[in-house]
Design a protein around this motif. Structure first.
Motif, PDB file in Angstrom:
ATOM      1  N   SER A  25       0.858  -1.173   0.000  1.00  0.00           N
ATOM      2  CA  SER A  25       0.000   0.000   0.000  1.00  0.00           C
ATOM      3  C   SER A  25       0.894   1.222   0.000  1.00  0.00           C
ATOM      4  N   GLY A  26       0.312   2.369  -0.329  1.00  0.00           N
ATOM      5  CA  GLY A  26       1.108   3.587  -0.356  1.00  0.00           C
ATOM      6  C   GLY A  26       1.056   4.253  -1.706  1.00  0.00           C
ATOM      7  N   LYS A  27       1.953   5.195  -1.906  1.00  0.00           N
ATOM      8  CA  LYS A  27       2.006   5.969  -3.129  1.00  0.00           C
ATOM      9  C   LYS A  27       2.463   5.103  -4.300  1.00  0.00           C
ATOM     10  N   PRO A  28       1.775   5.200  -5.454  1.00  0.00           N
ATOM     11  CA  PRO A  28       2.194   4.408  -6.632  1.00  0.00           C
ATOM     12  C   PRO A  28       3.624   4.750  -7.029  1.00  0.00           C
ATOM     13  N   LEU A  29       4.405   3.734  -7.326  1.00  0.00           N
ATOM     14  CA  LEU A  29       5.779   3.942  -7.782  1.00  0.00           C
ATOM     15  C   LEU A  29       5.804   4.361  -9.239  1.00  0.00           C
ATOM     16  N   PHE A  30       4.863   3.846 -10.022  1.00  0.00           N
ATOM     17  CA  PHE A  30       4.836   4.124 -11.461  1.00  0.00           C
ATOM     18  C   PHE A  30       3.402   4.475 -11.858  1.00  0.00           C
ATOM     19  N   PRO A  31       2.955   5.696 -11.549  1.00  0.00           N
ATOM     20  CA  PRO A  31       1.557   6.073 -11.780  1.00  0.00           C
ATOM     21  C   PRO A  31       1.177   6.279 -13.237  1.00  0.00           C
ATOM     22  N   GLU A  32       2.146   6.589 -14.091  1.00  0.00           N
ATOM     23  CA  GLU A  32       1.826   6.870 -15.489  1.00  0.00           C
ATOM     24  C   GLU A  32       1.588   5.593 -16.290  1.00  0.00           C
ATOM     25  N   THR A  33       0.896   5.732 -17.404  1.00  0.00           N
ATOM     26  CA  THR A  33       0.735   4.606 -18.324  1.00  0.00           C
ATOM     27  C   THR A  33       1.979   4.527 -19.193  1.00  0.00           C
ATOM     28  N   PRO A  34       2.637   3.361 -19.269  1.00  0.00           N
ATOM     29  CA  PRO A  34       3.860   3.262 -20.067  1.00  0.00           C
ATOM     30  C   PRO A  34       3.571   3.364 -21.555  1.00  0.00           C
ATOM     31  N   GLY A  35       4.608   3.647 -22.329  1.00  0.00           N
ATOM     32  CA  GLY A  35       4.499   3.616 -23.776  1.00  0.00           C
ATOM     33  C   GLY A  35       4.781   2.208 -24.286  1.00  0.00           C
ATOM     34  N   LEU A  36       4.854   2.076 -25.593  1.00  0.00           N
ATOM     35  CA  LEU A  36       5.074   0.770 -26.213  1.00  0.00           C
ATOM     36  C   LEU A  36       5.993   0.921 -27.419  1.00  0.00           C
ATOM     37  N   ALA A 254      15.558   5.133 -12.188  1.00  0.00           N
ATOM     38  CA  ALA A 254      15.192   5.821 -13.426  1.00  0.00           C
ATOM     39  C   ALA A 254      14.470   7.129 -13.125  1.00  0.00           C
ATOM     40  N   LYS A 255      13.600   7.113 -12.133  1.00  0.00           N
ATOM     41  CA  LYS A 255      12.896   8.337 -11.750  1.00  0.00           C
ATOM     42  C   LYS A 255      13.889   9.382 -11.262  1.00  0.00           C
ATOM     43  N   GLU A 256      14.845   8.953 -10.455  1.00  0.00           N
ATOM     44  CA  GLU A 256      15.855   9.871  -9.940  1.00  0.00           C
ATOM     45  C   GLU A 256      16.739  10.417 -11.065  1.00  0.00           C
ATOM     46  N   ALA A 257      16.974   9.595 -12.077  1.00  0.00           N
ATOM     47  CA  ALA A 257      17.813  10.016 -13.205  1.00  0.00           C
ATOM     48  C   ALA A 257      17.072  10.938 -14.170  1.00  0.00           C
ATOM     49  N   GLY A 258      15.745  10.962 -14.079  1.00  0.00           N
ATOM     50  CA  GLY A 258      14.966  11.834 -14.945  1.00  0.00           C
ATOM     51  C   GLY A 258      14.647  11.252 -16.307  1.00  0.00           C
ATOM     52  N   VAL A 259      14.524   9.932 -16.401  1.00  0.00           N
ATOM     53  CA  VAL A 259      14.136   9.294 -17.667  1.00  0.00           C
ATOM     54  C   VAL A 259      12.796   9.877 -18.133  1.00  0.00           C
ATOM     55  N   LYS A 260      12.717  10.227 -19.411  1.00  0.00           N
ATOM     56  CA  LYS A 260      11.554  10.942 -19.951  1.00  0.00           C
ATOM     57  C   LYS A 260      10.437  10.021 -20.442  1.00  0.00           C
ATOM     58  N   HIS A 261      10.808   8.924 -21.095  1.00  0.00           N
ATOM     59  CA  HIS A 261       9.807   8.027 -21.670  1.00  0.00           C
ATOM     60  C   HIS A 261      10.164   6.582 -21.369  1.00  0.00           C
ATOM     61  N   TYR A 262       9.135   5.814 -21.006  1.00  0.00           N
ATOM     62  CA  TYR A 262       9.294   4.395 -20.714  1.00  0.00           C
ATOM     63  C   TYR A 262       8.444   3.615 -21.716  1.00  0.00           C
ATOM     64  N   TYR A 263       9.055   2.640 -22.383  1.00  0.00           N
ATOM     65  CA  TYR A 263       8.345   1.859 -23.393  1.00  0.00           C
ATOM     66  C   TYR A 263       8.410   0.371 -23.059  1.00  0.00           C
ATOM     67  N   ILE A 264       7.259  -0.271 -23.010  1.00  0.00           N
ATOM     68  CA  ILE A 264       7.246  -1.729 -22.898  1.00  0.00           C
ATOM     69  C   ILE A 264       7.705  -2.306 -24.227  1.00  0.00           C
ATOM     70  N   MET A 279       1.570  -4.255 -17.662  1.00  0.00           N
ATOM     71  CA  MET A 279       0.881  -3.014 -17.308  1.00  0.00           C
ATOM     72  C   MET A 279       0.216  -3.124 -15.939  1.00  0.00           C
ATOM     73  N   ALA A 280      -0.381  -4.275 -15.656  1.00  0.00           N
ATOM     74  CA  ALA A 280      -1.013  -4.479 -14.352  1.00  0.00           C
ATOM     75  C   ALA A 280       0.024  -4.472 -13.238  1.00  0.00           C
ATOM     76  N   TYR A 281       1.158  -5.090 -13.497  1.00  0.00           N
ATOM     77  CA  TYR A 281       2.243  -5.112 -12.512  1.00  0.00           C
ATOM     78  C   TYR A 281       2.704  -3.689 -12.200  1.00  0.00           C
ATOM     79  N   LEU A 282       2.928  -2.891 -13.231  1.00  0.00           N
ATOM     80  CA  LEU A 282       3.386  -1.517 -13.034  1.00  0.00           C
ATOM     81  C   LEU A 282       2.351  -0.708 -12.264  1.00  0.00           C
ATOM     82  N   LYS A 283       1.082  -0.915 -12.583  1.00  0.00           N
ATOM     83  CA  LYS A 283       0.015  -0.189 -11.907  1.00  0.00           C
ATOM     84  C   LYS A 283      -0.047  -0.541 -10.422  1.00  0.00           C
TER      85      LYS A 283
END
Length: 287
Positions: A25-36, A254-264, A279-283
């Motif tokens: 529980s807690g704040k989502p680590l990866f709240p955005e929808t990834p790219g592909l 990656a978040k700390e490094a400032g990665v701009k786009h994540y693609y599955i 996608m479910a795992y990331l969510k």
């Protein structure tokens, strides 16, 4: 409260309770929808670009990296993307195109709306050598400068595993980092192709942080041993969180490094099942 994630992919329906996915529980680590990455659905794209884009949009994905135009003109592909509210943020090309058709690449990237151009393979015979790395660094600096100065595009090199051969106090990947101009050359980390040759993706992100602008998200099947060939069976791609890579640690770095786009990217035959699982795992990931 449990959340139900509803996904549709090529006629398959998935209901996944993400609240219990990791027991956290807690704040989502990866709240955005990834790219592909378009290569994930390469066979479908070869048959019908529009229908494949519809399938991708049905997953909620609106960010893509294209490494092929699949027979369409850049303008026609852009129109299809715009009609569906999908953005091409990165455009992948071959080494030869980057070096010998730099202006064409830049123009096509601009038409597609991409902010990045990337390549994923440096031509070499047998083992990757320092001479290969020297030539690549020179070519990257030249092409990267043209793309940035004339088209406002950032060039990224996507690692593919063979670059991690030892060289002096580090590796030839370190050499590429050190001999390329940060103003014109950035990098896309493929986490499988970082882990496969024995490197630590999170550690590398912390070492070079802002040089990494893009990331390919893929996991390596348990029990598979890596090497420096840059090659493994596509069926060794598995959903994130089911393989050998410490995904939460990589994403935090990656978040700390400032990665701009994540693609599955999933090259396996099971991509239609595995991409929704990823996608479910990331969510479900929590800090």
């Amino acid at each position: 409260m449990k959340s139900i994630l509803y996904l549709v992919s090529l006629g398959l329906v998935f209901f996944i309770g993400t609240g219990d996915l990791l027991g956290q529980s807690g704040k989502p680590l990866f709240p955005e929808t990834p790219g592909l990455v378009s290569y994930t659905h390469r066979k479908s794209f070869e048959k019908n670009v529009a229908a494949t884009l519809d399938t991708i949009k049905s997953l909620g994905i609106t960010d893509m990296e294209f490494s092929n135009l699949f027979g369409a003109s850049p303008n026609a592909l852009r129109d299809m993307l715009d009609d569906r509210g999908i953005k091409c943020s990165s455009y992948g090309v071959s080494y030869d195109a980057l070096v010998n058709k730099t202006d064409e690449v830049g123009l096509n990237a601009k038409i597609l709306g991409a902010s990045f151009v990337r390549i994923a393979w440096i031509p070499h015979e047998g083992k990757f050598t320092i001479d290969d790395a020297k030539k690549a660094a020179k070519d990257f600096n030249k092409a990267g400068k043209t793309l940035k100065k004339k088209y406002g595009i950032t060039f990224c090199y996507h690692n593919h595993g063979y670059e991690f051969v030892s060289y002096k106090d580090g590796t030839l990947f370190d050499y590429l980092m050190q001999r390329t101009n940060p103003e014109y050359v950035s990098f896309e980390m493929d986490i499988l192709w970082t882990f496969f040759p024995g490197a630590d993706p999170a550690e590398l992100l912390r070492k070079y942080d802002s040089r990494f602008k893009l990331m390919h998200l893929k996991d390596l099947k348990k029990g598979v041993e890596g090497d420096l060939t840059g090659k493994t069976s596509p069926e060794n791609d598995v959903p994130l969180g089911t393989g050998q890579i410490n995904i939460p640690e990589v994403l935090k770095a990656a978040k700390e490094a400032g990665v701009k786009h994540y693609y599955i990217e999933d090259e396996s035959k099971l991509k239609s099942v595995q991409v929704p699982q990823t996608m479910a795992y990331l969510k479900g990931l929590r800090e």
